[in-house]
Design a protein around this motif. Structure first.
Motif, PDB file in Angstrom:
ATOM      1  N   THR A 155       4.983   1.789  -2.339  1.00 18.73           N
ATOM      2  CA  THR A 155       5.302   2.910  -1.452  1.00 18.73           C
ATOM      3  C   THR A 155       6.043   2.436  -0.206  1.00 18.73           C
ATOM      4  OG1 THR A 155       3.142   2.728  -0.399  1.00 18.73           O
ATOM      5  CG2 THR A 155       3.328   4.282  -2.243  1.00 18.73           C
ATOM      6  N   THR A 156       6.597   1.234  -0.270  1.00 19.80           N
ATOM      7  CA  THR A 156       7.287   0.641   0.859  1.00 19.80           C
ATOM      8  C   THR A 156       8.680   1.247   1.041  1.00 19.80           C
ATOM      9  OG1 THR A 156       6.139  -1.436   0.449  1.00 19.80           O
ATOM     10  CG2 THR A 156       8.061  -1.539   1.885  1.00 19.80           C
ATOM     11  N   LYS A 157       8.929   1.828   2.205  1.00 19.46           N
ATOM     12  CA  LYS A 157      10.259   2.340   2.514  1.00 19.46           C
ATOM     13  C   LYS A 157      11.251   1.190   2.516  1.00 19.46           C
ATOM     14  CE  LYS A 157       9.170   6.231   5.508  1.00 19.46           C
ATOM     15  NZ  LYS A 157       9.378   6.810   6.840  1.00 19.46           N
ATOM     16  N   GLY A 158      12.421   1.421   1.949  1.00 21.52           N
ATOM     17  CA  GLY A 158      13.493   0.433   2.005  1.00 21.52           C
ATOM     18  C   GLY A 158      13.396  -0.697   1.004  1.00 21.52           C
ATOM     19  N   SER A 159      12.381  -0.707   0.164  1.00 17.51           N
ATOM     20  CA  SER A 159      12.280  -1.752  -0.857  1.00 17.51           C
ATOM     21  C   SER A 159      13.159  -1.372  -2.039  1.00 17.51           C
ATOM     22  CB  SER A 159      10.827  -1.904  -1.314  1.00 17.51           C
ATOM     23  OG  SER A 159      10.736  -2.909  -2.298  1.00 17.51           O
TER      24      SER A 159
END
Length: 187
Positions: A155-159
């Motif tokens: 759920t990591t933004k930008g991954s």
């Protein structure tokens, strides 16, 4: 009086609890890896498929969800969901239909919805649509491409760990707001 004799043979490793659990996990990993491809001519490193339980798969919001754009690393503006999670296309998909199910969908969960998807920042509403998957769920499409998450992105933004991978028989790429695939600089 009867006496039970005990064998002096070592216990089979297949009988231990850890081994019983390891066998199904190893089988799933082997099946997922067998379905995966090797790095394509684009130079992307091959990463083995990582099975993930379907219940942990992200999806857009129940009523339709939002598809937007965000700057992701050196890839520029790419499609993301309403929480900023990077979205991908699968080059094997044809005619707006998904070619990814089973072990593939565990690693590359489809972006699903129960309503009409909505365009967020810089996404084009005219390019949004849906398609019905083989399991009956509704998957979000953009410019005719069914959309997916890459489970290791979490759920990591930008991954965008899935960018440029070749798994399950074809390539995976992020999408520009135009609906075209984006490839890493130097790929």
């Amino acid at each position: 009086m009867s006496r039970t004799t005990q064998r002096n043979t070592p216990r089979s490793p297949w009988r231990s609890r850890g081994a019983r659990l390891a066998v199904p996990v190893a089988a799933i990993a082997a099946a997922a890896t067998a379905c995966g491809g090797s790095a394509g001519s684009g130079g992307a490193a091959h990463r083995p498929a990582v099975p993930v339980a379907a219940s942990s798969s992200p999806s857009t919001a129940n009523a339709g969800g939002t598809i937007a754009t965000a700057k992701v690393g050196n890839l520029g503006q790419v499609l993301v969901d309403g929480q900023g999670r990077t979205l991908y296309l699968f080059e094997k998909d044809q005619g707006g239909k998904s070619s990814c199910s089973g072990a593939c969908a565990a690693v590359w969960p489809p972006v699903t919805t129960t309503g009409k998807p909505h365009a967020g920042s810089d996404a084009k509403a005219s390019k949004l649509g849906t398609t019905t998957r083989s399991d009956g769920t509704t998957q979000v499409t953009y410019a005719g491409h069914p959309l997916y998450y890459y489970a290791p992105d979490g759920t990591t933004k930008g991954s965008a760990k899935g960018e440029g991978l070749n798994q399950f028989g074809a390539g995976w790429d992020v999408l520009a707001p135009s609906g075209q695939k984006v490839e890493k600089s130097g790929s």
